[in-house]
Design a protein around this motif. Structure first.
Motif, mmCIF file in Angstrom:
data_model
loop_
_atom_site.group_PDB
_atom_site.id
_atom_site.type_symbol
_atom_site.label_atom_id
_atom_site.label_comp_id
_atom_site.label_asym_id
_atom_site.label_seq_id
_atom_site.Cartn_x
_atom_site.Cartn_y
_atom_site.Cartn_z
ATOM 1 N N ASN A 73 0.194 9.756 -4.079
ATOM 2 C CA ASN A 73 -1.011 10.577 -4.191
ATOM 3 C C ASN A 73 -1.126 11.515 -3.006
ATOM 4 O OD1 ASN A 73 -2.416 9.225 -6.598
ATOM 5 N ND2 ASN A 73 -2.125 7.481 -5.218
ATOM 6 N N ALA A 74 -1.655 12.698 -3.256
ATOM 7 C CA ALA A 74 -1.848 13.668 -2.177
ATOM 8 C C ALA A 74 -2.998 13.226 -1.282
ATOM 9 C CB ALA A 74 -2.146 15.050 -2.763
ATOM 10 N N ASN A 75 -2.785 13.282 0.021
ATOM 11 C CA ASN A 75 -3.817 12.923 0.979
ATOM 12 C C ASN A 75 -4.612 14.167 1.371
ATOM 13 O OD1 ASN A 75 -2.933 10.165 1.165
ATOM 14 N ND2 ASN A 75 -1.233 10.860 2.445
ATOM 15 N N ASN A 90 0.799 -1.226 0.000
ATOM 16 C CA ASN A 90 0.000 0.000 0.000
ATOM 17 C C ASN A 90 0.834 1.280 0.000
ATOM 18 O OD1 ASN A 90 -2.462 -1.425 0.127
ATOM 19 N ND2 ASN A 90 -2.304 -1.620 2.347
ATOM 20 N N ARG A 91 2.116 1.161 0.283
ATOM 21 C CA ARG A 91 2.959 2.345 0.435
ATOM 22 C C ARG A 91 3.011 3.179 -0.843
ATOM 23 N NH1 ARG A 91 6.696 4.990 3.227
ATOM 24 N NH2 ARG A 91 8.526 5.810 2.151
ATOM 25 N N ARG A 92 3.060 2.528 -1.991
ATOM 26 C CA ARG A 92 3.155 3.264 -3.248
ATOM 27 C C ARG A 92 1.954 4.180 -3.435
ATOM 28 N NH1 ARG A 92 3.874 0.635 -9.337
ATOM 29 N NH2 ARG A 92 3.897 2.634 -10.459
ATOM 30 N N ALA A 93 0.751 3.651 -3.152
ATOM 31 C CA ALA A 93 -0.454 4.477 -3.278
ATOM 32 C C ALA A 93 -0.459 5.594 -2.244
ATOM 33 C CB ALA A 93 -1.701 3.611 -3.127
ATOM 34 N N LEU A 94 0.181 5.361 -1.098
ATOM 35 C CA LEU A 94 0.199 6.370 -0.045
ATOM 36 C C LEU A 94 1.100 7.543 -0.396
ATOM 37 C CD1 LEU A 94 -0.630 7.180 2.858
ATOM 38 C CD2 LEU A 94 1.360 5.895 3.672
ATOM 39 N N GLY A 136 -9.705 8.200 -4.720
ATOM 40 C CA GLY A 136 -10.212 7.138 -3.863
ATOM 41 C C GLY A 136 -9.654 7.287 -2.462
ATOM 42 N N PHE A 137 -9.750 6.237 -1.696
ATOM 43 C CA PHE A 137 -9.226 6.302 -0.331
ATOM 44 C C PHE A 137 -8.449 5.028 -0.018
ATOM 45 C CE2 PHE A 137 -13.490 4.615 -0.187
ATOM 46 C CZ PHE A 137 -13.446 3.565 0.731
ATOM 47 N N LEU A 138 -7.504 5.175 0.890
ATOM 48 C CA LEU A 138 -6.563 4.105 1.213
ATOM 49 C C LEU A 138 -6.595 3.824 2.709
ATOM 50 C CD1 LEU A 138 -4.107 2.302 0.236
ATOM 51 C CD2 LEU A 138 -2.658 4.247 0.886
ATOM 52 N N ILE A 139 -6.691 2.545 3.062
ATOM 53 C CA ILE A 139 -6.563 2.132 4.456
ATOM 54 C C ILE A 139 -5.244 1.390 4.592
ATOM 55 C CG2 ILE A 139 -7.516 0.719 6.314
ATOM 56 C CD1 ILE A 139 -10.266 1.138 5.123
ATOM 57 N N THR A 140 -4.356 1.922 5.402
ATOM 58 C CA THR A 140 -3.032 1.319 5.508
ATOM 59 C C THR A 140 -2.403 1.679 6.842
ATOM 60 O OG1 THR A 140 -0.921 1.004 4.371
ATOM 61 C CG2 THR A 140 -1.782 3.254 4.454
#
Length: 230
Positions: free
Chosen positions: A75-77, A68-72, A149-153
């Protein structure tokens, strides 16, 4: 996280754990040869199994984070929040394995001496360690809302077996598109997102400002809100 990625995470964690356990056993085998049978049965055997299970859980958490780190970072949170507390479902799998490790072998016969009490203490200690891991995991696993989208990590130490089992849990790690949200509910202290096709739900804690920011995102993506009273 998709079932394919979960399977990859499981297999990598399993084989690394198997290799590490086998390697460690070669070093400790000469040390336990001279021990009494009760010590091997009540202490050494369950202790090795417990260490292997803990290694497996930690490896799963680290590998899921690496996925998941790459998506974190790419992309801007826009908004982030703490997920809700883990429930009993998140604890069932490791506790079930501890029951298998410490109590099922006793059905074949018990050796009652001081080593049996050590076995019970090891079981209690194992449960405490997993509970600490899950509490740390709960505090370090967050939801990040991004543009697409959204990321849970985070350090997600919930053990999973993605083969032939119902692995639907709340706040499952991974990236989700806003199209994955069927609807959402706003409670006084939290927000719940219901996912399409009944694939679970996302629950995170929210105060007034976070609710305002999140609602703006939902309006932007035309996701309907469901009244809590319905």
């Amino acid at each position: 996280m998709s079932q394919t990625k979960k399977a990859v995470v499981f297999l990598i964690s399993f084989f690394i754990t198997l290799f590490a356990t086998s390697l460690s056993f070669q070093f400790i085998a000469p040390l336990v040869i001279g021990l009494e049978q009760s010590a091997i049965f009540n202490i050494v055997s369950p202790l090795i199994s417990t260490i292997a299970l803990l290694i497996f859980i930690i490896l799963q958490a680290l590998i899921k984070y690496m996925f998941n780190r790459r998506a974190l970072v790419s992309n801007a949170n826009l908004v982030s929040a703490n997920i809700s507390k883990f429930g009993i479902k998140e604890r069932l799998l490791p506790y079930a394995f501890f029951l298998l490790i410490y109590f099922i072998p006793l059905l074949r016969g018990m050796i009652f001496d001081y080593t049996f009490m050590i076995r019970i203490l090891l079981f209690i200690g194992s449960v405490v360690i997993v509970e600490i891991l899950l509490r740390i995991s709960n505090n370090r696993t967050k939801i990040f809302f991004q543009r697409n989208g959204f990321l849970i990590t985070g350090f997600d130490a919930r053990a999973e077996i993605p083969f032939g089992m119902n692995t639907i849990i709340n706040n499952d790690s991974g990236f989700y598109s806003y199209k994955d949200i069927k609807e959402y509910l706003v409670f006084p202290d939290r927000i719940e997102l219901k996912l399409i096709n009944d694939t679970g739900k996302i629950v995170f804690m929210a105060n007034g400002e976070l609710k305002r920011q999140f609602t703006g995102l939902m309006v932007q993506h035309k996701i309907p809100v469901k009244k809590v009273s319905e």
